[in-house]
Enzyme design. Structure first.
Site, PDB file in Angstrom:
ATOM      1  N   ARG A  71       0.830  -1.213   0.000  1.00  0.00           N
ATOM      2  CA  ARG A  71       0.000   0.000   0.000  1.00  0.00           C
ATOM      3  C   ARG A  71       0.863   1.260   0.000  1.00  0.00           C
ATOM      4  NH1 ARG A  71      -4.107  -0.384   4.691  1.00  0.00           N
ATOM      5  NH2 ARG A  71      -4.774   1.631   3.888  1.00  0.00           N
ATOM      6  N   VAL A 104      -5.143   6.937   5.872  1.00  0.00           N
ATOM      7  CA  VAL A 104      -3.785   6.856   6.421  1.00  0.00           C
ATOM      8  C   VAL A 104      -2.752   7.129   5.326  1.00  0.00           C
ATOM      9  CG1 VAL A 104      -4.482   5.230   8.241  1.00  0.00           C
ATOM     10  CG2 VAL A 104      -3.677   4.319   6.037  1.00  0.00           C
ATOM     11  N   HIS A 120      -7.372   7.492  12.000  1.00  0.00           N
ATOM     12  CA  HIS A 120      -6.874   6.113  11.903  1.00  0.00           C
ATOM     13  C   HIS A 120      -5.357   6.039  11.741  1.00  0.00           C
ATOM     14  CE1 HIS A 120     -11.177   4.725  10.604  1.00  0.00           C
ATOM     15  NE2 HIS A 120     -11.081   5.000  11.888  1.00  0.00           N
TER      16      HIS A 120
HETATM   17  P1  OAD Z   1     -14.872   2.727   2.344  1.00  0.00           P
HETATM   18  O1  OAD Z   1     -14.063   1.939   1.387  1.00  0.00           O
HETATM   19  O2  OAD Z   1     -15.708   2.015   3.320  1.00  0.00           O
HETATM   20  O3  OAD Z   1     -15.841   3.691   1.529  1.00  0.00           O
HETATM   21  C1  OAD Z   1     -15.390   4.425   0.426  1.00  0.00           C
HETATM   22  C2  OAD Z   1     -16.525   5.300  -0.029  1.00  0.00           C
HETATM   23  O4  OAD Z   1     -16.055   6.127  -1.079  1.00  0.00           O
HETATM   24  C3  OAD Z   1     -17.735   4.510  -0.594  1.00  0.00           C
HETATM   25  O5  OAD Z   1     -18.914   5.005   0.007  1.00  0.00           O
HETATM   26  C4  OAD Z   1     -17.700   4.820  -2.085  1.00  0.00           C
HETATM   27  O6  OAD Z   1     -19.000   4.900  -2.646  1.00  0.00           O
HETATM   28  C5  OAD Z   1     -17.027   6.183  -2.096  1.00  0.00           C
HETATM   29  N1  OAD Z   1     -16.302   6.549  -3.332  1.00  0.00           N
HETATM   30  C6  OAD Z   1     -15.599   5.752  -4.180  1.00  0.00           C
HETATM   31  N2  OAD Z   1     -15.030   6.480  -5.161  1.00  0.00           N
HETATM   32  C7  OAD Z   1     -15.377   7.772  -4.924  1.00  0.00           C
HETATM   33  C8  OAD Z   1     -15.089   9.002  -5.577  1.00  0.00           C
HETATM   34  N3  OAD Z   1     -14.327   9.076  -6.664  1.00  0.00           N
HETATM   35  N4  OAD Z   1     -15.626  10.132  -5.047  1.00  0.00           N
HETATM   36  C9  OAD Z   1     -16.404  10.096  -3.941  1.00  0.00           C
HETATM   37  N5  OAD Z   1     -16.714   8.970  -3.295  1.00  0.00           N
HETATM   38  C10 OAD Z   1     -16.196   7.819  -3.770  1.00  0.00           C
HETATM   39  O7  OAD Z   1     -13.856   3.755   3.031  1.00  0.00           O
HETATM   40  P2  OAD Z   1     -13.973   4.477   4.426  1.00  0.00           P
HETATM   41  O8  OAD Z   1     -15.369   4.889   4.695  1.00  0.00           O
HETATM   42  O9  OAD Z   1     -12.922   5.512   4.459  1.00  0.00           O
HETATM   43  O10 OAD Z   1     -10.207   1.587   8.593  1.00  0.00           O
HETATM   44  O11 OAD Z   1     -13.587   3.302   5.395  1.00  0.00           O
HETATM   45  C11 OAD Z   1     -13.459   3.554   6.760  1.00  0.00           C
HETATM   46  C12 OAD Z   1     -12.414   2.680   7.353  1.00  0.00           C
HETATM   47  O12 OAD Z   1     -12.656   1.309   7.019  1.00  0.00           O
HETATM   48  C13 OAD Z   1     -11.009   2.919   6.833  1.00  0.00           C
HETATM   49  O13 OAD Z   1     -10.388   4.017   7.435  1.00  0.00           O
HETATM   50  C14 OAD Z   1     -10.331   1.638   7.176  1.00  0.00           C
HETATM   51  C15 OAD Z   1     -11.388   0.694   6.681  1.00  0.00           C
HETATM   52  O14 OAD Z   1     -11.365  -0.575   7.187  1.00  0.00           O
HETATM   53  C16 OAD Z   1      -9.176   1.007   9.188  1.00  0.00           C
HETATM   54  O15 OAD Z   1      -8.274   0.509   8.563  1.00  0.00           O
HETATM   55  C17 OAD Z   1      -9.245   1.075  10.679  1.00  0.00           C
END
Ligand code: OAD
Length: 241
Positions: A71, A104, A120
């Site tokens: 990553r 991160v 995070h």
């Molecule tokens: P997710 O992967 O859960 O969600 C990503 C979001 O981005 C989804 O709702 C997609 O629809 C949206 N998305 C994708 N491409 C996009 C774009 N070009 N513009 C706008 N939106 C877009 O990611 P997080 O919510 O950040 O934690 O996940 C939260 C945590 O879960 C992370 O920090 C990580 C993960 O497990 C840890 O590692 C503790």
């Protein structure tokens, strides 16, 4: 409401003395960094408990580090996109401003954002599992897996894993930022992971207008004041223009 008319959310932002922003993996998607959930999401192919948990690290630190090494390599070849850049400009305009990120990857830092709460953690910092020392670390790829601390202890990425608490005081600081701002912008997060996602209902309770930018519906779409559907790299610069 779900709109592509930017008039109302633009007015909220223009009138607001302060803005808080919550970002997730989706803001880095257009930089080529995979998200965790949804199409192409990392958790479709990997199990979080195998790679992003303290138990996984105790079981096989090398395997966990191989994944983080990969990553780091991906992120090192990527650049901040128009959405990261738009937030830097917003920070210059607003007296009260805090960027709260679940990411991160360090792309907000590289874009030039100043005030960042990294809920995070940061893959560009390591932490010793023996003495607790914590230091910046940029080499890509890492010369030796797992890396070690000067004290001889095994080092881990300085990130929050599943089952671990957020860094001390971080959530209080994030809540304070949210209640100090009349607008919360929620960008590219599926709002599935807590406590980060709780900032959205917290903002509503504090009386803030919540604007969501996402390519898809999320757990909170029905509860926000305005849900803008589309890629952050296009919508955010348009919204903040
Ligand atoms: P997710 O992967 O859960 O969600 C990503 C979001 O981005 C989804 O709702 C997609 O629809 C949206 N998305 C994708 N491409 C996009 C774009 N070009 N513009 C706008 N939106 C877009 O990611 P997080 O919510 O950040 O934690 O996940 C939260 C945590 O879960 C992370 O920090 C990580 C993960 O497990 C840890 O590692 C503790």
């Amino acid at each position: 409401m779900s709109v592509l008319d930017l008039t109302q959310p633009r007015a909220w932002i223009a009138e607001a003395t302060g803005v808080a922003v919550l970002t997730g993996a989706g803001i880095s998607a257009e930089s080529g960094i995979p998200t965790f959930r949804g199409p192409g999401g990392l958790w479709n192919n990997y199990k979080p408990e195998d790679l992003a948990s303290p138990e996984a690290f105790v079981r096989d630190p090398r395997l966990v580090w191989e994944w983080y090494n990969w990553r780091r390599e991906l992120v090192s070849k990527a650049s901040p996109n128009a959405a990261h850049d738009a937030l830097v400009k917003l920070e210059i305009k607003k007296r009260i401003y805090t960027l709260i990120t679940q990411n991160v990857d360090g792309l907000h830092d590289r874009a030039g954002s100043g005030k960042i709460l990294r809920l995070h953690g940061d893959i560009w910092r390591l932490r010793c599992t023996a003495c607790g020392a914590n230091w910046p670390d940029r080499p890509v790829p890492l010369p030796k897996l797992p890396p070690h601390c000067q004290c001889g202890g095994v080092a881990r990425p300085n990130v929050v894993w599943f089952g671990e608490p957020l860094p001390d005081g971080m959530m209080k600081e994030a809540e304070h930022a949210v209640e100090s701002a009349p607008v919360l912008l929620v960008i590219g997060t599926s709002a599935n992971v807590y406590p980060a996602a709780s900032l959205i209902p917290f903002a509503k309770q504090s009386g803030a207008k919540v604007i969501e930018i996402n390519t898809d519906d999320t757990a909170y779409t029905d509860h926000v004041d305005c849900a803008l559907r589309g890629p952050a790299g296009e919508l955010l610069p348009a919204l903040l223009a």
